[in-house]
Design an enzyme around this catalytic site. Structure first.
Site, PDB file in Angstrom:
ATOM      1  N   TYR A  54     -13.315   7.826   1.762  1.00 17.08           N
ATOM      2  CA  TYR A  54     -12.057   7.117   1.000  1.00 17.08           C
ATOM      3  C   TYR A  54     -11.561   6.906   2.337  1.00 17.08           C
ATOM      4  O   TYR A  54     -10.999   5.142   2.134  1.00 17.08           O
ATOM      5  CB  TYR A  54     -11.621   7.997   0.398  1.00 17.08           C
ATOM      6  CG  TYR A  54     -12.103   8.850  -1.015  1.00 17.08           C
ATOM      7  CD1 TYR A  54     -11.465   7.688  -1.632  1.00 17.08           C
ATOM      8  CD2 TYR A  54     -12.547   9.496  -0.897  1.00 17.08           C
ATOM      9  CE1 TYR A  54     -12.450   7.987  -3.024  1.00 17.08           C
ATOM     10  CE2 TYR A  54     -12.999  10.238  -2.964  1.00 17.08           C
ATOM     11  CZ  TYR A  54     -13.210   9.006  -3.427  1.00 17.08           C
ATOM     12  OH  TYR A  54     -13.707   9.350  -4.373  1.00 17.08           O
ATOM     13  N   ARG A  57     -13.119   3.301   2.829  1.00 19.25           N
ATOM     14  CA  ARG A  57     -13.132   2.148   1.340  1.00 19.25           C
ATOM     15  C   ARG A  57     -11.444   1.989   1.774  1.00 19.25           C
ATOM     16  O   ARG A  57     -11.670   0.152   1.310  1.00 19.25           O
ATOM     17  CB  ARG A  57     -12.636   3.536   0.155  1.00 19.25           C
ATOM     18  CG  ARG A  57     -13.930   4.033  -0.364  1.00 19.25           C
ATOM     19  CD  ARG A  57     -15.307   2.889  -1.239  1.00 19.25           C
ATOM     20  NE  ARG A  57     -15.886   1.961  -0.504  1.00 19.25           N
ATOM     21  CZ  ARG A  57     -16.981   2.756   0.514  1.00 19.25           C
ATOM     22  NH1 ARG A  57     -17.161   3.755   1.045  1.00 19.25           N
ATOM     23  NH2 ARG A  57     -17.226   1.888   2.008  1.00 19.25           N
ATOM     24  N   VAL A  89      -9.560   1.472  -8.062  1.00 16.72           N
ATOM     25  CA  VAL A  89      -8.454   2.675  -7.704  1.00 16.72           C
ATOM     26  C   VAL A  89      -7.647   1.065  -6.477  1.00 16.72           C
ATOM     27  O   VAL A  89      -7.236   2.121  -5.965  1.00 16.72           O
ATOM     28  CB  VAL A  89      -9.625   3.398  -6.536  1.00 16.72           C
ATOM     29  CG1 VAL A  89      -9.777   4.479  -7.591  1.00 16.72           C
ATOM     30  CG2 VAL A  89     -10.020   2.923  -5.719  1.00 16.72           C
ATOM     31  N   ASP A  90      -8.204   0.196  -6.302  1.00 17.61           N
ATOM     32  CA  ASP A  90      -8.302  -0.819  -4.977  1.00 17.61           C
ATOM     33  C   ASP A  90      -6.508  -1.475  -5.619  1.00 17.61           C
ATOM     34  O   ASP A  90      -6.110  -0.813  -7.530  1.00 17.61           O
ATOM     35  CB  ASP A  90      -8.696  -2.597  -4.909  1.00 17.61           C
ATOM     36  CG  ASP A  90      -8.991  -2.625  -6.516  1.00 17.61           C
ATOM     37  OD1 ASP A  90      -8.314  -3.515  -6.694  1.00 17.61           O
ATOM     38  OD2 ASP A  90      -9.986  -3.647  -7.035  1.00 17.61           O
ATOM     39  N   HIS A 105      -7.998   5.294 -12.777  1.00 19.00           N
ATOM     40  CA  HIS A 105      -8.264   5.877 -11.859  1.00 19.00           C
ATOM     41  C   HIS A 105      -7.858   6.679 -10.626  1.00 19.00           C
ATOM     42  O   HIS A 105      -9.003   7.014  -9.947  1.00 19.00           O
ATOM     43  CB  HIS A 105     -10.237   5.995 -11.967  1.00 19.00           C
ATOM     44  CG  HIS A 105     -10.645   5.354 -12.952  1.00 19.00           C
ATOM     45  ND1 HIS A 105     -11.999   5.343 -13.195  1.00 19.00           N
ATOM     46  CD2 HIS A 105     -10.919   6.634 -14.271  1.00 19.00           C
ATOM     47  CE1 HIS A 105     -12.905   5.428 -14.467  1.00 19.00           C
ATOM     48  NE2 HIS A 105     -11.477   6.309 -14.878  1.00 19.00           N
ATOM     49  N   THR A 171     -17.169  -4.855 -16.362  1.00 16.76           N
ATOM     50  CA  THR A 171     -17.317  -2.621 -16.227  1.00 16.76           C
ATOM     51  C   THR A 171     -18.919  -2.442 -16.471  1.00 16.76           C
ATOM     52  O   THR A 171     -19.211  -3.204 -17.691  1.00 16.76           O
ATOM     53  CB  THR A 171     -15.944  -2.189 -17.235  1.00 16.76           C
ATOM     54  OG1 THR A 171     -16.717  -1.061 -17.124  1.00 16.76           O
ATOM     55  CG2 THR A 171     -14.984  -2.094 -18.197  1.00 16.76           C
TER      56      THR A 171
HETATM   57  P1  OAD Z   1     -19.414  -0.427 -12.892  1.00 19.00           P
HETATM   58  O1  OAD Z   1     -20.110  -0.640 -11.341  1.00 19.00           O
HETATM   59  O2  OAD Z   1     -20.478   0.480 -13.168  1.00 19.00           O
HETATM   60  O3  OAD Z   1     -19.499  -1.411 -13.266  1.00 19.00           O
HETATM   61  C1  OAD Z   1     -19.869  -2.297 -12.624  1.00 19.00           C
HETATM   62  C2  OAD Z   1     -20.264  -3.672 -13.758  1.00 19.00           C
HETATM   63  O4  OAD Z   1     -19.713  -5.057 -13.091  1.00 19.00           O
HETATM   64  C3  OAD Z   1     -21.192  -4.108 -13.622  1.00 19.00           C
HETATM   65  O5  OAD Z   1     -21.359  -4.034 -15.493  1.00 19.00           O
HETATM   66  C4  OAD Z   1     -21.588  -5.111 -13.382  1.00 19.00           C
HETATM   67  O6  OAD Z   1     -22.558  -6.190 -14.388  1.00 19.00           O
HETATM   68  C5  OAD Z   1     -20.711  -6.402 -13.405  1.00 19.00           C
HETATM   69  N1  OAD Z   1     -20.211  -7.479 -13.004  1.00 19.00           N
HETATM   70  C6  OAD Z   1     -21.061  -7.623 -10.929  1.00 19.00           C
HETATM   71  N2  OAD Z   1     -20.443  -8.191 -10.363  1.00 19.00           N
HETATM   72  C7  OAD Z   1     -19.504  -9.023 -11.338  1.00 19.00           C
HETATM   73  C8  OAD Z   1     -18.647  -9.768 -11.231  1.00 19.00           C
HETATM   74  N3  OAD Z   1     -18.292 -11.106 -10.440  1.00 19.00           N
HETATM   75  N4  OAD Z   1     -18.064 -10.096 -11.980  1.00 19.00           N
HETATM   76  C9  OAD Z   1     -18.370  -9.694 -13.038  1.00 19.00           C
HETATM   77  N5  OAD Z   1     -19.024  -8.625 -14.015  1.00 19.00           N
HETATM   78  C10 OAD Z   1     -19.818  -8.019 -12.696  1.00 19.00           C
HETATM   79  O7  OAD Z   1     -18.694  -0.372 -12.235  1.00 19.00           O
HETATM   80  P2  OAD Z   1     -16.845   0.426 -13.957  1.00 19.00           P
HETATM   81  O8  OAD Z   1     -17.217   0.234 -14.854  1.00 19.00           O
HETATM   82  O9  OAD Z   1     -15.635  -0.073 -12.981  1.00 19.00           O
HETATM   83  O10 OAD Z   1     -14.921   6.117 -11.588  1.00 19.00           O
HETATM   84  O11 OAD Z   1     -17.125   1.960 -13.475  1.00 19.00           O
HETATM   85  C11 OAD Z   1     -16.088   3.094 -13.720  1.00 19.00           C
HETATM   86  C12 OAD Z   1     -15.777   3.673 -12.946  1.00 19.00           C
HETATM   87  O12 OAD Z   1     -17.139   4.790 -12.607  1.00 19.00           O
HETATM   88  C13 OAD Z   1     -15.207   3.690 -11.683  1.00 19.00           C
HETATM   89  O13 OAD Z   1     -13.778   3.657 -11.602  1.00 19.00           O
HETATM   90  C14 OAD Z   1     -15.408   4.792 -11.203  1.00 19.00           C
HETATM   91  C15 OAD Z   1     -17.263   5.067 -11.085  1.00 19.00           C
HETATM   92  O14 OAD Z   1     -17.817   6.578 -10.600  1.00 19.00           O
HETATM   93  C16 OAD Z   1     -14.257   6.652 -10.673  1.00 19.00           C
HETATM   94  O15 OAD Z   1     -14.220   6.817  -9.441  1.00 19.00           O
HETATM   95  C17 OAD Z   1     -13.715   7.631 -10.821  1.00 19.00           C
END
Ligand code: OAD
Length: 230
Positions: A54, A57, A89-90, A105, A171
């Site tokens: 962290y 990060r 978390v940013d 989160h 997401t």
């Molecule tokens: P993920 O890394 O699972 O998903 C990121 C998504 O962003 C994917 O669907 C990619 O296709 C998409 N992506 C990548 N680059 C992109 C861009 N430039 N524009 C648009 N989309 C793009 O991330 P989250 O769904 O946020 O939790 O993950 C959820 C949680 O899992 C996080 O908050 C974290 C993690 O473990 C904790 O830390 C508790």
């Protein structure tokens, strides 16, 4: 009264700012197994590794800037009552100028007491093993780890229930309960899902338009429509 617009943002929102998403091809997060660096078990097993993770990060975040997608959402505040519910978390939504941001989160730039989670502190430097608060409590990153409660969920649900417009952006919709928030939308809401590689979305209570684009272009593609319909 302005219509209510809720944004549900994930890691893809910050990708254009240079912050890595979680579920990249190798299944690792900056070279680490997610459970090692983002779970209470990982913290117990190797506190030093988690602190370092962290700290890295946090240092990286301080070199990043909000991107065009963050900025476009800020502009929408002239047209809608906007709330951002983010898994990130940013602090890039805040730095772009968004007024109402709810962090499901946790926040990288905060730490909290391990003995009393009510004691939360702004934190921009490295967190060290021997850092304590004024009561002598040990400190941990203010992050919701896997397996932990998501205290902001109860504030997020009514916001989604009341939303007229919902923009889900960047997401993978894999992490619950965040991914289930869309199920609280009202049937008359209009939802958009903007993602470079959109996940299949099962049933939603409302209409959802999937836009397979990066966050900035995707938001740009609907911004005029949103402004006109506000
Ligand atoms: P993920 O890394 O699972 O998903 C990121 C998504 O962003 C994917 O669907 C990619 O296709 C998409 N992506 C990548 N680059 C992109 C861009 N430039 N524009 C648009 N989309 C793009 O991330 P989250 O769904 O946020 O939790 O993950 C959820 C949680 O899992 C996080 O908050 C974290 C993690 O473990 C904790 O830390 C508790």
């Amino acid at each position: 009264m302005q219509k209510k617009l809720v944004v549900l943002s994930g890691a893809g929102m910050s990708a254009e700012s240079g912050i890595k998403t979680f579920r990249d091809a190798d299944g690792l997060w900056e070279g680490h197994d997610v459970m090692e660096v983002a779970s209470p078990e990982g913290w117990k097993k190797n506190k030093q590794l988690v602190l370092q993770f962290y700290n890295d990060r946090r240092r990286q975040l301080l070199t990043c800037l909000p991107n065009e997608a963050h900025m476009l959402l800020t502009d929408l505040e002239d047209y809608y009552d906007v709330t951002i519910i983010t898994q990130n978390v940013d602090d890039l939504h805040e730095r772009a100028g968004s007024t109402n941001v709810l962090h499901l989160h946790g926040e990288l730039l905060k730490v909290r007491s391990e003995q009393n989670e009510e004691f939360v502190y702004p934190w921009t430097k490295d967190l060290l093993d021997n850092d304590i608060n004024e009561q002598g409590h040990t400190l941990r990153p203010h992050i919701v780890w896997f397996g932990e409660m998501v205290p902001e969920l109860e504030n997020a649900i009514p916001l989604v229930e009341e939303a007229d417009i919902i923009i889900i952006v960047g997401t993978s919709m894999q992490v619950y309960p965040a991914a289930s928030l869309i199920s609280y939308a009202k049937p008359t809401a209009q939802a958009y899902y903007i993602d470079l590689n959109p996940a299949p979305i099962k049933q939603t209570p409302c209409d959802i338009k999937v836009i397979a684009m990066k966050a900035s272009s995707g938001i740009q593609s609907i911004i005029e429509e949103l402004k006109t319909n506000s």
